[in-house]
Design a protein around this motif. Sequence first.
Motif, PDB file in Angstrom:
ATOM      1  N   GLU A  76       0.817  -1.213   0.000  1.00  0.00           N
ATOM      2  CA  GLU A  76       0.000   0.000   0.000  1.00  0.00           C
ATOM      3  C   GLU A  76       0.850   1.261   0.000  1.00  0.00           C
ATOM      4  O   GLU A  76       0.395   2.321  -0.420  1.00  0.00           O
ATOM      5  CB  GLU A  76      -0.935   0.011   1.214  1.00  0.00           C
ATOM      6  CG  GLU A  76      -2.013  -1.074   1.160  1.00  0.00           C
ATOM      7  CD  GLU A  76      -3.002  -0.937   2.290  1.00  0.00           C
ATOM      8  OE1 GLU A  76      -2.934   0.071   3.025  1.00  0.00           O
ATOM      9  OE2 GLU A  76      -3.858  -1.824   2.441  1.00  0.00           O
ATOM     10  N   MET A  77       2.090   1.162   0.466  1.00  0.00           N
ATOM     11  CA  MET A  77       2.964   2.326   0.533  1.00  0.00           C
ATOM     12  C   MET A  77       4.337   1.959  -0.016  1.00  0.00           C
ATOM     13  O   MET A  77       4.730   0.787  -0.039  1.00  0.00           O
ATOM     14  CB  MET A  77       3.092   2.833   1.984  1.00  0.00           C
ATOM     15  CG  MET A  77       1.775   3.220   2.622  1.00  0.00           C
ATOM     16  SD  MET A  77       1.969   3.794   4.327  1.00  0.00           S
ATOM     17  CE  MET A  77       2.753   5.366   4.069  1.00  0.00           C
ATOM     18  N   GLN A 201       3.799   7.574   1.369  1.00  0.00           N
ATOM     19  CA  GLN A 201       2.672   7.538   0.458  1.00  0.00           C
ATOM     20  C   GLN A 201       3.157   7.841  -0.962  1.00  0.00           C
ATOM     21  O   GLN A 201       3.896   8.798  -1.178  1.00  0.00           O
ATOM     22  CB  GLN A 201       1.620   8.578   0.875  1.00  0.00           C
ATOM     23  CG  GLN A 201       0.896   8.253   2.174  1.00  0.00           C
ATOM     24  CD  GLN A 201      -0.152   7.167   1.997  1.00  0.00           C
ATOM     25  OE1 GLN A 201      -0.442   6.762   0.875  1.00  0.00           O
ATOM     26  NE2 GLN A 201      -0.718   6.705   3.108  1.00  0.00           N
ATOM     27  N   ARG A 202       2.733   7.027  -1.897  1.00  0.00           N
ATOM     28  CA  ARG A 202       3.112   7.271  -3.289  1.00  0.00           C
ATOM     29  C   ARG A 202       2.369   8.469  -3.848  1.00  0.00           C
ATOM     30  O   ARG A 202       1.232   8.756  -3.461  1.00  0.00           O
ATOM     31  CB  ARG A 202       2.794   6.032  -4.143  1.00  0.00           C
ATOM     32  CG  ARG A 202       3.702   4.850  -3.901  1.00  0.00           C
ATOM     33  CD  ARG A 202       3.402   3.754  -4.905  1.00  0.00           C
ATOM     34  NE  ARG A 202       2.124   3.125  -4.628  1.00  0.00           N
ATOM     35  CZ  ARG A 202       1.980   2.003  -3.926  1.00  0.00           C
ATOM     36  NH1 ARG A 202       3.039   1.399  -3.425  1.00  0.00           N
ATOM     37  NH2 ARG A 202       0.789   1.484  -3.718  1.00  0.00           N
ATOM     38  N   ASP A 207       1.896   6.022  -8.530  1.00  0.00           N
ATOM     39  CA  ASP A 207       0.828   5.025  -8.655  1.00  0.00           C
ATOM     40  C   ASP A 207       0.603   4.654 -10.115  1.00  0.00           C
ATOM     41  O   ASP A 207       0.440   3.480 -10.461  1.00  0.00           O
ATOM     42  CB  ASP A 207      -0.474   5.565  -8.057  1.00  0.00           C
ATOM     43  CG  ASP A 207      -0.553   5.346  -6.552  1.00  0.00           C
ATOM     44  OD1 ASP A 207       0.115   4.424  -6.059  1.00  0.00           O
ATOM     45  OD2 ASP A 207      -1.271   6.100  -5.878  1.00  0.00           O
ATOM     46  N   THR A 315      -0.497   1.979  10.790  1.00  0.00           N
ATOM     47  CA  THR A 315       0.517   3.012  10.965  1.00  0.00           C
ATOM     48  C   THR A 315       1.092   3.018  12.376  1.00  0.00           C
ATOM     49  O   THR A 315       1.908   3.875  12.696  1.00  0.00           O
ATOM     50  CB  THR A 315      -0.088   4.400  10.665  1.00  0.00           C
ATOM     51  OG1 THR A 315      -1.238   4.609  11.495  1.00  0.00           O
ATOM     52  CG2 THR A 315      -0.500   4.498   9.204  1.00  0.00           C
ATOM     53  N   GLY A 429       1.583  11.101   3.996  1.00  0.00           N
ATOM     54  CA  GLY A 429       1.142  11.767   2.786  1.00  0.00           C
ATOM     55  C   GLY A 429       0.460  13.094   3.027  1.00  0.00           C
ATOM     56  O   GLY A 429      -0.256  13.601   2.153  1.00  0.00           O
TER      57      GLY A 429
END
Length: 441
Positions: A76-77, A201-202, A207, A315, A429
């Motif tokens: 996810e990250m 975070q992308r 993405d 997290t 992010g």
Amino acid sequence: MVSVQQKPVFRDLTAEDPDPEVTEIESLCMNCHANGTTRLLLTRIPYYKNVVLMSFSCEQCGYENNEIQPGGAFAEMGVRWKLRVTEQVDLNRQVVKSDYTSVRIPDLDFEVPAQSQKGEVTTVEGIVARAIAGLTQDQEARRAEHPAAAAQIDQFVERLRRLRTLEEPWTLELEDISGNTFVENPEAPRRDPRCARADFQRSADQDHALGIFTHEEVSPPGAAPPGSYERLAADDVMQFRTNCPECNAPADTNMKVTQIPHFKEVVIMATTCDACGHRTNEVKSGGGVEPRGVRYRVRVAGRGDFSRDILKSETCCMSIPELELEVGGRALGGRFTTAEGMLEATRDQLRDCPGAVGDAPGLNQGGLQQFIEKLNEVLEGKRAVTIVLDDPAGNSYVQSLNDDDPDSPDDGLKIERYERTYEQNDELGLNDMKTEGYEES
């Protein structure tokens, strides 16, 4: 009616498996342009994840090539690793790299861009050796045609070779937007003294480079996604087909929105695989990131403290100072459990992962077993510890044993709210929004 036994798509590679299901494909040899053979094997690397092993060989010229590709979904990250190489054991650390891993050595101002090399399982020394091999590949022709450039490359290669002799400490940085890069910790399960991992975070562009698009980017405006939060909140239980994270066989995932007393709504997801028996539970917050982070200190001194409910988000990092243990947020994932369940999950993950310390010489192979024995003493009520849960997103919760009597303090629970740092906002992010009040250091 004929019953067909369902087998996992990714199976353990063992001597007991008489038919490992190797797929052979006729492929073009990139060396001599004759036809060679590519062999594909879908398997599981113990203590890591599902992978696709690819091996090419050409009978005409003898050329061979091997690659490894992750068999699961992207994380996810993204992930960043920063390793300070000071000892021989650091050169022997195992490293798993994906195609999207970029390699940087700031001391030499050297970088290998992402997607310029195929994914591989190697070591820190192997990364340096591959860089040297790439730079020296055409040196003979270069010395004849461009002697000045060849001399400069020879000088740089000599600097790379000195990294392997550890004449002075140096730093290795890895960044992978897919999140599928891993650096071995020789001190596991204790905190790595020379290596730091940070998730991030992308961006939208990253993405898209991975082929990931939001629902709004692929669907007409105004169309509600079938698994939207509003639908989940209205339904009792939502079930949909997915793939098992262990063997990739078809499985069912159940989702339900529920209210945690004294906290907030959360989404609980449970997956059961009939093919391999794998079961997993995940919890995700029903809301966004809280204004401040939260840190819980939970004292576990006996059996009576085990029943305390704990909601740990993805997290949230966990540590036990008395055992010198630190666990990242995604190591245990998001889960709704008890203090006893949290300790058992930590023990089971370490016990089922003896490969975490690798096979490099000089590593303490007995340290992990000794640590598990200490955790067992805690679970038996023979050793008191403090569980520290630190969640920058503020989406974790620990039950107070005195919820029914707010005026009576809970001596076994300490709660601290804090302002996030710029780096923590970056990992969540939030800095993309240019939040006022935070300045980059």
